[in-house]
Design an enzyme around this catalytic site. Structure first.
Site, PDB file in Angstrom:
ATOM      1  N   HIS A  62       0.841  -1.196   0.000  1.00 48.32           N
ATOM      2  CA  HIS A  62       0.000   0.000   0.000  1.00 48.32           C
ATOM      3  C   HIS A  62       0.877   1.246   0.000  1.00 48.32           C
ATOM      4  O   HIS A  62       2.090   1.161   0.209  1.00 48.32           O
ATOM      5  CB  HIS A  62      -0.915   0.011   1.236  1.00 48.32           C
ATOM      6  CG  HIS A  62      -0.167   0.173   2.523  1.00 48.32           C
ATOM      7  ND1 HIS A  62       0.402  -0.895   3.181  1.00 48.32           N
ATOM      8  CD2 HIS A  62       0.125   1.274   3.266  1.00 48.32           C
ATOM      9  CE1 HIS A  62       1.007  -0.469   4.272  1.00 48.32           C
ATOM     10  NE2 HIS A  62       0.869   0.848   4.350  1.00 48.32           N
ATOM     11  N   HIS A 150       5.626   6.730  -1.677  1.00 53.86           N
ATOM     12  CA  HIS A 150       6.413   5.519  -1.868  1.00 53.86           C
ATOM     13  C   HIS A 150       5.585   4.304  -1.486  1.00 53.86           C
ATOM     14  O   HIS A 150       4.561   4.423  -0.819  1.00 53.86           O
ATOM     15  CB  HIS A 150       7.691   5.558  -1.013  1.00 53.86           C
ATOM     16  CG  HIS A 150       7.417   5.445   0.458  1.00 53.86           C
ATOM     17  ND1 HIS A 150       7.040   6.528   1.227  1.00 53.86           N
ATOM     18  CD2 HIS A 150       7.447   4.375   1.300  1.00 53.86           C
ATOM     19  CE1 HIS A 150       6.859   6.131   2.481  1.00 53.86           C
ATOM     20  NE2 HIS A 150       7.081   4.832   2.553  1.00 53.86           N
TER      21      HIS A 150
END
Length: 199
Positions: A62, A150
């Site tokens: 995620h 990220h």
């Protein structure tokens, strides 16, 4: 051994048990491809340096949009409600995210996470983070500008030079408020919000 004395009000703080954060998740096919890439990255690292990195499973991949804190003994209801109000105020159209490089969040010589990062392909994530941040600020939540879009691929990896990788790309159509059970590698979805605003 002398008995340990505690002064009133100076008791040792309880260890955090619960985390709260906003996140976006890749679709299942994209997640499977990224998980395979993460496993290969760990295999290569082990062959190169003997380091046994821990790749994330596909269902754990995620992007954290905004971490709202770690808490002891459960999530505070007022923070959860403030987060839900901020999320409900977001008005954004779906967007495409693209990560096209691998980098390290480790600091030499320590081991740390290997992550996917991007440049132009992460502007939508930045915009969604900023929209959530604005809503949280209006509700009295302390601002946090430390956002680097990220996706963590693996933990326990040696520092690596940033380098290009096959692009991981998907359409972001919703975001979620997540409850993390710290130390138990389990995330619970508290609520989801579709992206349906003007483009």
């Amino acid at each position: 051994m002398p008995e340990q004395l505690w002064l009133p009000g100076l008791e040792a703080p309880s260890a955090p048990t619960d985390g709260l954060f906003f996140a976006v998740y890749p679709d299942a096919n994209t997640a499977a491809g990224i998980a395979k890439f993460a496993q290969q990255l760990c295999v290569e690292a082990r062959a190169r340096s003997g380091v046994r990195g821990k790749p994330l499973a596909a269902n754990r991949l995620h992007v954290t949009l905004r971490h709202l804190g770690n808490f002891a003994g459960g999530l505070p209801a007022d923070v959860v409600e403030a987060a839900k109000r901020a999320a409900a105020a977001v008005s954004m159209a779906p967007f495409t995210v693209e990560f096209d490089a691998v980098a390290s969040f480790a600091k030499r010589p320590r081991l740390g996470p290997a992550v996917l990062v991007g440049e132009h392909g992460v502007h939508g994530l930045q915009a969604l983070h900023d929209a959530l941040e604005a809503g949280l600020r209006d509700d009295g939540i302390e601002p946090d500008a430390r956002f680097t879009p990220h996706m963590t691929l693996a933990y326990g990896m040696q520092w690596i030079e940033r380098h290009t990788a096959a692009a991981a790309c998907w359409n972001v159509r919703e975001f979620a408020l997540m409850h993390s059970l710290l130390g138990r590698t389990r995330h619970i979805v508290l609520a989801r919000w579709p992206l349906v605003g003007p483009s």
